[in-house]
Design an enzyme around this catalytic site. Structure first.
Site, PDB file in Angstrom:
ATOM      1  N   ASP A 263       0.879  -1.167   0.000  1.00 36.73           N
ATOM      2  CA  ASP A 263       0.000   0.000   0.000  1.00 36.73           C
ATOM      3  C   ASP A 263       0.921   1.223   0.000  1.00 36.73           C
ATOM      4  O   ASP A 263       2.054   1.138   0.463  1.00 36.73           O
ATOM      5  CB  ASP A 263      -0.875  -0.032   1.253  1.00 36.73           C
ATOM      6  CG  ASP A 263      -1.759   1.187   1.354  1.00 36.73           C
ATOM      7  OD1 ASP A 263      -2.346   1.564   0.336  1.00 36.73           O
ATOM      8  OD2 ASP A 263      -1.851   1.756   2.457  1.00 36.73           O
TER       9      ASP A 263
ATOM     10  N   ASP B 283      -1.545  -0.786   6.109  1.00 43.87           N
ATOM     11  CA  ASP B 283      -1.700  -0.182   7.433  1.00 43.87           C
ATOM     12  C   ASP B 283      -2.582  -1.019   8.350  1.00 43.87           C
ATOM     13  O   ASP B 283      -2.745  -0.711   9.518  1.00 43.87           O
ATOM     14  CB  ASP B 283      -2.250   1.245   7.331  1.00 43.87           C
ATOM     15  CG  ASP B 283      -3.626   1.301   6.668  1.00 43.87           C
ATOM     16  OD1 ASP B 283      -4.257   0.245   6.510  1.00 43.87           O
ATOM     17  OD2 ASP B 283      -4.067   2.402   6.318  1.00 43.87           O
TER      18      ASP B 283
ATOM     19  N   ASP C  59      -6.717  -2.273   4.661  1.00 41.89           N
ATOM     20  CA  ASP C  59      -6.137  -3.347   3.859  1.00 41.89           C
ATOM     21  C   ASP C  59      -6.329  -4.735   4.458  1.00 41.89           C
ATOM     22  O   ASP C  59      -5.754  -5.699   3.960  1.00 41.89           O
ATOM     23  CB  ASP C  59      -4.642  -3.083   3.663  1.00 41.89           C
ATOM     24  CG  ASP C  59      -4.409  -1.771   2.934  1.00 41.89           C
ATOM     25  OD1 ASP C  59      -5.091  -1.541   1.931  1.00 41.89           O
ATOM     26  OD2 ASP C  59      -3.572  -0.980   3.388  1.00 41.89           O
TER      27      ASP C  59
END
Length: 637
Positions: free
Chosen positions: A332, A526, A530
Site C-alpha cells: 500500500d 496499514d 487493507d
C-alpha cells in the site's frame, strides 16, 4: 530459580561428577577383582545407578503423563528404554551417559528458549499492573481489569498508560518507543488517541478509556506473542508425524534384533544373548529423534525471539518460514511507503473572482466530519472557526469524495470522478501529489495539492529487499496515477496500479496471488483498510498498524516501528533460521543413518554404545548449539 530447576542442575552436575571417573574405571580396571566381586559391580554399578535415578526422575514423570494421554512413543520413551537395557546388559556407564547427555541437551534447549522468551518479554514488557481512576478530582488505584469504557483515569509523569483511550484533559509528551521504537517523544493534547503501553513524559493526563483492558493494544500484542509458537511449520508437522510412526518401528526392530540374532549363532550362550540385547539397546539410542524433536522447534522459537528485538512480531513459526521464502511483496502507498502525514501545499483558483481562502473555507466545511488523513490536512488542528450551520445532506462517495448542500447549493470536494459524475467542467491539475477538486453551485472553483512525504528508509529498504530475494514488487493505491508513478520511480517499484477503490484493490491482490510464477506473496499495509487484502495472500504484514484491531487480527506479522527496513531485517532472520533448521535436519539424519548401519551390522562392537550415544545426544547437543548461533550472529541488526 525454582526448586525443580535447582534439582535438575544438581542432578546434572552430580551425573557429570560420577560419569567421568566411572568411565575411566570402566575402561581401565572395571573387570579387576575386588573382594568377593569386581570393580564394575561393587563401585561402578551403585554410583552410576544413583546418578541415573536422580536424572530419570523427570523422565518418569513425563512418561507417566504421556501414558495417561495415550502417547506411548516419543524420544523420552526411547531414551528410557535404551538406558534401562544398557544397565541390564552390564553397560552401566553407557546407560548413565545416555540420560545425562539427553538432560544436558534439554537444558541447552531450555536456555535458548528462555533467553528468547526473555528477549520478547523485555521488548514487550509494556503492560501496566495498575490504573488510577479519576472521579470528581479523587484518585483511586485499581486493577486495570476493573476499569470500564468511558471511565476517566489519570496518568502522571513517568507512568505507563494502562488502557487505550482519548486525552480528556491535559497536554503532554509520550514516549512511544516501547510500541514503535521511535525515540522522539510524541506530543498529545485534548481529543488525541493514546495507546496503552506508552509512557507519559510530561504533565499529568486525564484519559477517557475507549476499550476494556482485555481488548487494549497491549493485551492484544501480548496475547499474540504468547501464542506465537502455536502455528507449526511444515517441518515441525513432518517431524511430529515422523516420530509418531518412527518410534514404534524402531522399538519393533530393536526387539527383533534382541530376540532373533542369537539364533544365527550359539543361542545357548548367555554371552550371545547379552550381546544381542546390547546391540538392540545401541540401536534404540541411535534411533532417538532427539536432535530433530528438540533443535528444530527451538530454532523457530529463537528466530521469533530475535525478530521481536527488531520490533517485528511474528504470530507463528509457519509465518517465519513463509517470510524466508517470500519473493513477491504488494505494498500500500499511504502509511507504508509514505509517512501518511498529508500536507496542503498549494491551492490553485480556476476563476479570477475566487480566492484561495474561499476555496479552502468551502473544502473545510465539506470535510468537517471526515477523519480521513487528507481531510485532516485540509481542516487543520483548529475546527472552532468552521461554520457548518448551513451544511446539510452531506454524504461520502466511496473512491470519489464528499458531496452535500451548502446554503442549499451543491458543494463537491473530491477527485476527478466526482466532478465527472456531476458533469462539471474542470481544468485538470497535473502536479505530483493528491489533487482535490472543489466545485460549488455547478461551477469549478479550483484545486488543492496535498502531498505525502516518502519515509526516509523506504527507498533503500525496497532496494535491499530485491537483494535478498524479492523478485516482484507491486504498489496498489487509491491515489492518482501521476503521484503513484512518482513514488514508484523513486523507490524502484516494479508494478503500479492507481485510482483503485477498496474492492478494486482486493481484485488486484487476487490476480497477483493467483499468478503461478510467484512462490510466496505478502501484502504490506496499514492493517485497517487493507485487512481484506491481507487475508488473501500467503503473508499479511501490518506496517505501523499498532493500535488498530485490524492490524493485529488480520495480519500474520506486525512491524511495530513502521519501517520497511524492518521487513528487510526480518527476512534476513527468517532465512538464517530456515538455514539452521535444514542443516540440523540433514546433519541429524545423516549421522543417524551411519550409526544405525554400524549398530545393525555390529561393525565396531567395542565402541558401539558410545557411537550410539554420540549419534543421539552428541548430535542433539551439536544441533541445539547450532540453533543458538541465531542469537550470536547480528549481521541483520
Amino acid at each position: 530459580m525454582s526448586k525443580k530447576e535447582k534439582y535438575d542442575i544438581f542432578a546434572i552436575i552430580f551425573g557429570i561428577i560420577i560419569t567421568i571417573p566411572m568411565l575411566i574405571l570402566s575402561f581401565s580396571i572395571g573387570d579387576n577383582k575386588l573382594w568377593i566381586s569386581d570393580v564394575k559391580t561393587l563401585i561402578i554399578l551403585p554410583l552410576s545407578l544413583l546418578a541415573y535415578l536422580l536424572l530419570i526422575y523427570d523422565f518418569l514423570i513425563k512418561t507417566f503423563k504421556n501414558f495417561k494421554k495415550k502417547r506411548f512413543f516419543d524420544e523420552i520413551t526411547l531414551t528410557l528404554i535404551a538406558s534401562i537395557v544398557a544397565f541390564i546388559v552390564g553397560e552401566y556407564v553407557e546407560g548413565l551417559a545416555v540420560v545425562l547427555f539427553f538432560q544436558i541437551g534439554e537444558k541447552f534447549e531450555d536456555y535458548a528458549v528462555n533467553k528468547s522468551r526473555k528477549s520478547i518479554k523485555e521488548v514487550l514488557d509494556i503492560r501496566s499492573d495498575k490504573a488510577t481512576l479519576y472521579i470528581d478530582g479523587i484518585e483511586k488505584n485499581v486493577d486495570p481489569y476493573d476499569v470500564n469504557v468511558d471511565d476517566l483515569i489519570i496518568v502522571k509523569n513517568g507512568e505507563r498508560i494502562p488502557l487505550d483511550g482519548n486525552v480528556y484533559k491535559g497536554e503532554s509528551f509520550l514516549d512511544t518507543s516501547s510500541l514503535t521504537g521511535e525515540p522522539v517523544p510524541k506530543r498529545v493534547k485534548e481529543g488525541d488517541v493514546v495507546l496503552s503501553g506508552v509512557i507519559n513524559k510530561g504533565s499529568p493526563l486525564i484519559i477517557k478509556v475507549s476499550k476494556p483492558f482485555y481488548d487494549s493494544t497491549v493485551s492484544k500484542i501480548m496475547d499474540m506473542v504468547e501464542n506465537a509458537t502455536n502455528t507449526k511449520t511444515k517441518n515441525e508437522r513432518f517431524i511430529s508425524k515422523f516420530c509418531k510412526y518412527y518410534t514404534p518401528i524402531v522399538l519393533i526392530l530393536a526387539l527383533l534384533i534382541a530376540l532373533i540374532t542369537p539364533f544365527f549363532g550359539d543361542y545357548t550362550s548367555l554371552n550371545v544373548w547379552s550381546n544381542s540385547f546390547f546391540n538392540a539397546a545401541s540401536l534404540l539410542v541411535v534411533s532417538c529423534p532427539c536432535a530433530l524433536v528438540l533443535s528444530v522447534p527451538m530454532a523457530y522459537f529463537v528466530g521469533i525471539g530475535e525478530a521481536s528485538k527488531i520490533k517485528m512480531l511474528i504470530k507463528g513459526s509457519a509465518y517465519l518460514e513463509d517470510l524466508s521464502k517470500l519473493d513477491t511483496v504488494i505494498l500500500d502507498k499511504t502509511g507504508t511507503i509514505t509517512k501518511g502525514n498529508f500536507v496542503l501545499t498549494d491551492i490553485i483558483p480556476a476563476l479570477n473572482d475566487i480566492s484561495k481562502e474561499e476555496i479552502l473555507s468551502l473544502a473545510k466545511i465539506a470535510e468537517y466530519n471526515s477523519l480521513h488523513p487528507i481531510a485532516l490536512s485540509i481542516i487543520g488542528e483548529d475546527k472552532s472557526n468552521i461554520d457548518i450551520s448551513e451544511w446539510k445532506d452531506d454524504k461520502t462517495v466511496e473512491g470519489e469524495g464528499i458531496e452535500g448542500l451548502y446554503k442549499n447549493k451543491l458543494l463537491l470536494v473530491g477527485n476527478i470522478k466526482l466532478l465527472k459524475r456531476h458533469n462539471i467542467e474542470f481544468i485538470e491539475n497535473k502536479e505530483v501529489g493528491t489533487i482535490i477538486y472543489v466545485a460549488y453551485d455547478n461551477k469549478f472553483l479550483g484545486s488543492m495539492v496535498i502531498k505525502d512525504e516518502i519515509k526516509e528508509d523506504s527507498k533503500k529498504a525496497l532496494i535491499d529487499l530485491k537483494k535478498i530475494g524479492i523478485k516482484n514488487t507491486y504498489m496498489l493505491t487509491g491515489d492518482n496515477l501521476e503521484t503513484a508513478n512518482y513514488v514508484a520511480s523513486l523507490c524502484h517499484i516494479d508494478n503500479v496500479k492507481a485510482n483503485l477503490l477498496p474492492l478494486d484493490k482486493v481484485e488486484e491482490v487476487k490476480k497477483i496471488e493467483n499468478d503461478k510464477t510467484h512462490k510466496k506473496v505478502a501484502f504490506c499495509g496499514d492493517g485497517v483498510n487493507d485487512a481484506p487484502s491481507m487475508g488473501i495472500v500467503d503473508l499479511g504484514i501490518s506496517m505501523g498498524g499498532i493500535g488498530s484491531d485490524a492490524a493485529i487480527e488480520a495480519s500474520d506479522i506486525v512491524i511495530m516501528d513502521d519501517k520497511l527496513s524492518t521487513l528487510v531485517k526480518g527476512k534476513h532472520i527468517a532465512k538464517r533460521t530456515l538455514n539452521v533448521v535444514y542443516i540440523n535436519i540433514v546433519f541429524a539424519i545423516l549421522i543417524k543413518l551411519i550409526a544405525v548401519i554400524i549398530a545393525t551390522l555390529n561393525l565396531i562392537p567395542a565402541y558401539i554404545m558410545w557411537i550410539a550415544i554420540f549419534a543421539d545426544v552428541g548430535v542433539t547437543f551439536l544441533c541445539v548449539c547450532h540453533s543458538l548461533t541465531l542469537m550470536i550472529h547480528k549481521k541483520y541488526k
